[in-house]
Design a protein around this motif. Structure first.
Motif, PDB file in Angstrom:
ATOM      1  N   TYR A  34      -3.512  -7.644 -18.025  1.00  0.00           N
ATOM      2  CA  TYR A  34      -2.914  -8.914 -17.632  1.00  0.00           C
ATOM      3  C   TYR A  34      -3.969  -9.998 -17.439  1.00  0.00           C
ATOM      4  O   TYR A  34      -5.115  -9.710 -17.068  1.00  0.00           O
ATOM      5  CB  TYR A  34      -2.135  -8.751 -16.314  1.00  0.00           C
ATOM      6  N   ASN A  35      -3.531 -11.214 -17.629  1.00  0.00           N
ATOM      7  CA  ASN A  35      -4.328 -12.385 -17.284  1.00  0.00           C
ATOM      8  C   ASN A  35      -4.104 -12.660 -15.798  1.00  0.00           C
ATOM      9  O   ASN A  35      -3.302 -13.505 -15.407  1.00  0.00           O
ATOM     10  CB  ASN A  35      -3.901 -13.579 -18.143  1.00  0.00           C
ATOM     11  N   VAL A  36      -4.813 -11.925 -14.963  1.00  0.00           N
ATOM     12  CA  VAL A  36      -4.596 -11.967 -13.515  1.00  0.00           C
ATOM     13  C   VAL A  36      -5.285 -13.196 -12.938  1.00  0.00           C
ATOM     14  O   VAL A  36      -6.506 -13.321 -12.989  1.00  0.00           O
ATOM     15  CB  VAL A  36      -5.124 -10.690 -12.831  1.00  0.00           C
ATOM     16  N   VAL A  37      -4.461 -14.077 -12.355  1.00  0.00           N
ATOM     17  CA  VAL A  37      -5.011 -15.277 -11.725  1.00  0.00           C
ATOM     18  C   VAL A  37      -4.735 -15.307 -10.228  1.00  0.00           C
ATOM     19  O   VAL A  37      -5.168 -16.231  -9.526  1.00  0.00           O
ATOM     20  CB  VAL A  37      -4.452 -16.557 -12.387  1.00  0.00           C
ATOM     21  N   HIS A  38      -4.026 -14.286  -9.741  1.00  0.00           N
ATOM     22  CA  HIS A  38      -3.695 -14.202  -8.317  1.00  0.00           C
ATOM     23  C   HIS A  38      -3.440 -12.740  -7.984  1.00  0.00           C
ATOM     24  O   HIS A  38      -2.727 -12.052  -8.707  1.00  0.00           O
ATOM     25  CB  HIS A  38      -2.437 -15.040  -8.036  1.00  0.00           C
ATOM     26  N   TYR A  39      -4.047 -12.266  -6.884  1.00  0.00           N
ATOM     27  CA  TYR A  39      -3.911 -10.846  -6.553  1.00  0.00           C
ATOM     28  C   TYR A  39      -3.962 -10.702  -5.037  1.00  0.00           C
ATOM     29  O   TYR A  39      -4.990 -10.965  -4.416  1.00  0.00           O
ATOM     30  CB  TYR A  39      -5.030 -10.048  -7.217  1.00  0.00           C
ATOM     31  N   THR A  40      -2.834 -10.304  -4.440  1.00  0.00           N
ATOM     32  CA  THR A  40      -2.756 -10.075  -3.002  1.00  0.00           C
ATOM     33  C   THR A  40      -2.516  -8.600  -2.737  1.00  0.00           C
ATOM     34  O   THR A  40      -1.597  -8.004  -3.305  1.00  0.00           O
ATOM     35  CB  THR A  40      -1.612 -10.887  -2.369  1.00  0.00           C
ATOM     36  N   LYS A  41      -3.347  -8.011  -1.880  1.00  0.00           N
ATOM     37  CA  LYS A  41      -3.169  -6.631  -1.446  1.00  0.00           C
ATOM     38  C   LYS A  41      -2.651  -6.662  -0.012  1.00  0.00           C
ATOM     39  O   LYS A  41      -3.397  -6.971   0.915  1.00  0.00           O
ATOM     40  CB  LYS A  41      -4.496  -5.870  -1.546  1.00  0.00           C
ATOM     41  N   GLN A  42      -1.382  -6.363   0.138  1.00  0.00           N
ATOM     42  CA  GLN A  42      -0.761  -6.413   1.457  1.00  0.00           C
ATOM     43  C   GLN A  42      -1.242  -5.237   2.318  1.00  0.00           C
ATOM     44  O   GLN A  42      -1.633  -4.194   1.795  1.00  0.00           O
ATOM     45  CB  GLN A  42       0.762  -6.378   1.325  1.00  0.00           C
ATOM     46  N   GLU A  43      -1.182  -5.415   3.617  1.00  0.00           N
ATOM     47  CA  GLU A  43      -1.642  -4.382   4.543  1.00  0.00           C
ATOM     48  C   GLU A  43      -0.533  -3.404   4.918  1.00  0.00           C
ATOM     49  O   GLU A  43      -0.806  -2.318   5.434  1.00  0.00           O
ATOM     50  CB  GLU A  43      -2.204  -5.025   5.813  1.00  0.00           C
ATOM     51  N   ASP A  44       0.708  -3.768   4.669  1.00  0.00           N
ATOM     52  CA  ASP A  44       1.833  -2.909   5.041  1.00  0.00           C
ATOM     53  C   ASP A  44       2.945  -3.153   4.032  1.00  0.00           C
ATOM     54  O   ASP A  44       2.980  -4.168   3.338  1.00  0.00           O
ATOM     55  CB  ASP A  44       2.321  -3.235   6.453  1.00  0.00           C
ATOM     56  N   GLY A  45       3.875  -2.199   3.934  1.00  0.00           N
ATOM     57  CA  GLY A  45       5.011  -2.368   3.044  1.00  0.00           C
ATOM     58  C   GLY A  45       5.007  -1.348   1.919  1.00  0.00           C
ATOM     59  O   GLY A  45       3.972  -0.794   1.545  1.00  0.00           O
ATOM     60  N   GLY A  46       6.216  -1.107   1.383  1.00  0.00           N
ATOM     61  CA  GLY A  46       6.378  -0.110   0.341  1.00  0.00           C
ATOM     62  C   GLY A  46       7.057  -0.652  -0.903  1.00  0.00           C
ATOM     63  O   GLY A  46       6.882  -1.820  -1.262  1.00  0.00           O
ATOM     64  N   PRO A  94       0.786  -1.237   0.000  1.00  0.00           N
ATOM     65  CA  PRO A  94       0.000   0.000   0.000  1.00  0.00           C
ATOM     66  C   PRO A  94       0.812   1.278   0.000  1.00  0.00           C
ATOM     67  O   PRO A  94       0.298   2.316  -0.422  1.00  0.00           O
ATOM     68  CB  PRO A  94      -0.818  -0.108   1.288  1.00  0.00           C
ATOM     69  N   TYR A  95       2.073   1.245   0.449  1.00  0.00           N
ATOM     70  CA  TYR A  95       2.832   2.481   0.587  1.00  0.00           C
ATOM     71  C   TYR A  95       3.933   2.577  -0.463  1.00  0.00           C
ATOM     72  O   TYR A  95       5.003   3.122  -0.235  1.00  0.00           O
ATOM     73  CB  TYR A  95       3.376   2.599   2.011  1.00  0.00           C
ATOM     74  N   ASP A  96       3.635   2.020  -1.632  1.00  0.00           N
ATOM     75  CA  ASP A  96       4.507   2.132  -2.793  1.00  0.00           C
ATOM     76  C   ASP A  96       4.367   3.534  -3.375  1.00  0.00           C
ATOM     77  O   ASP A  96       3.583   4.358  -2.893  1.00  0.00           O
ATOM     78  CB  ASP A  96       4.115   1.078  -3.827  1.00  0.00           C
ATOM     79  N   LEU A  97       5.118   3.810  -4.435  1.00  0.00           N
ATOM     80  CA  LEU A  97       5.014   5.108  -5.105  1.00  0.00           C
ATOM     81  C   LEU A  97       3.597   5.381  -5.567  1.00  0.00           C
ATOM     82  O   LEU A  97       3.106   6.504  -5.490  1.00  0.00           O
ATOM     83  CB  LEU A  97       5.968   5.159  -6.299  1.00  0.00           C
TER      84      LEU A  97
END
Length: 390
Positions: free
Chosen positions: A355-367, A339-342
């Motif tokens: 993209y052919n998205v077959v997996h998607y994780t939204k992390q709660e912390d990290g940049g 979430p805290y990326d550019l």
């Protein structure tokens, strides 16, 4: 596995280290805006401490030995000398995993995820899940030779495909990347879909085609685009400089280790949750070791040329197919976004456009530098994605 490359160990001469120490001792610091802190760039108080630590306390020889833990090679690929690490995985038949870094990083970013990926049994996992991890330095970065002129991510993607075949004899493989690594990995999958079995990305890479024939933007996508532009307005000035006038910039960065440090460290110390100047994300030892890949090889100018290439040629977005439909990366794709990326994490529909998205994780912390900041979480997501495909 046979590797058609010369074994290579990182070894920096005493003369280079002595010269570095002398330059650090003679650093002339600039003044700064009163109360500016990190708002206008690298904070002066922090940089004085950083330079002092680099000069008097940092132990390159210790880190040099750490870097040489991984089997290193110098591969000759299409006229380039490519420095890489290749750690054979545990298990009976480890899948090859190509990991690509970006700027202002280096293969040092991966030093905490190589062993867990290659040898999961050492960390409570199953040895049969291990990957043979291949980490090449981009052309013009670290100990890899520089191109004669700016080299586009598409060209690097083609170089990687050739390297995997000619250096390792590998026809099909998995790939992962963040920052420029996500762009290069995306083009690798797009241009060589018969070679790349699946890709895992920890940055929002190629932009979708939005012209005639594309579905209209949803309200969520419009809001995200506006928020993305607002968030990156102050944080992306380096892109324009390195994309248009890299030569002028790099006289200073080639001559002054403090100047190089200020230009690069500020990018590692920016995290959108707290804003600039959060100095707990990475240790000075980590930051300096990454810097050494640039300094001891005088590599920053050639490293910055990838920005010049896309500024001059485009290539950060997909186009249309011959039938008029929007182009996509059809190779199975997994995203692990922090979430805290550019940039902000986009709506699902935005990624599905490209993209052919077959997996998607939204992390709660990290940049942005996930492999250094959140190695455990990133490694776990890589395993989850690729094991699901198997």
């Amino acid at each position: 596995m046979q590797i058609d490359a010369e074994p290579f160990k990182i070894s920096v001469s005493d003369a280079v280290l002595d010269d570095l120490k002398d330059r650090l001792a003679r650093t002339r610091f600039p003044n700064e805006v009163e109360g500016g802190g990190w708002f206008y760039g690298a904070d002066l108080t922090y940089m004085k401490k950083f330079v002092e630590y680099w000069r008097d306390a940092y132990d390159w020889r210790k880190w040099e030995a750490e870097l040489n833990r991984w089997p290193g090679y110098m591969a000759r690929v299409d006229g380039f000398d490519i420095h890489l690490w290749c750690e054979p995985g545990s298990g009976s038949n480890p899948e090859p995993l190509l990991i690509t870094h970006g700027w202002p990083g280096s293969i040092f970013e991966f030093h905490e995820i190589i062993e867990p990926l290659a040898h999961p049994e050492r960390f409570g996992g199953d040895a049969e899940d291990g990957f043979t991890v291949i980490c090449p330095s981009l052309p013009g970065y670290g100990w890899s030779s520089a191109p004669a002129k700016p080299m586009h991510p598409k060209e690097i993607a083609d170089l990687w495909a050739k390297m995997m075949r000619e250096t390792f004899g590998i026809e099909q493989f998995y790939a992962q990347g963040g920052d420029w690594g996500s762009i290069i990995t995306s083009w690798l999958a797009h241009r060589h879909p018969d070679r790349v079995k699946a890709v895992h990305l920890n940055m929002v890479p190629l932009r979708p085609y939005l012209g005639e024939g594309a579905p209209p933007l949803s309200d969520d996508e419009k809001k995200w685009i506006a928020a993305f532009k607002k968030r990156t307005a102050r944080g992306m000035g380096y892109f324009q400089i390195q994309g248009t006038k890299p030569q002028s910039l790099n006289y200073g960065l080639s001559d002054s280790p403090a100047g190089l440090a200020a230009w690069i460290v500020e990018k590692f110390q920016y995290r959108h949750k707290e804003g600039p100047g959060v100095l707990t994300l990475h240790s000075m030892d980590q930051l300096i070791t990454n810097l050494m890949f640039y300094w001891v090889n005088n590599a920053h100018n050639s490293a910055s040329w990838i920005y010049t290439a896309v500024t001059e040629q485009g290539g950060m977005e997909l186009g249309r197919r011959d039938d008029g439909t929007p182009d996509r990366v059809e190779v199975p794709t997994g995203f692990c976004l922090f979430p805290y990326d550019l940039g902000l994490i986009p709506p699902d529909s935005w990624l599905n456009r490209s993209y052919n998205v077959v997996h998607y994780t939204k992390q709660e912390d990290g940049g942005h530098f996930a492999a250094m900041e959140k190695p455990v979480e990133l490694t776990a997501d890589i395993f989850t994605f690729f094991k699901g495909l198997k």
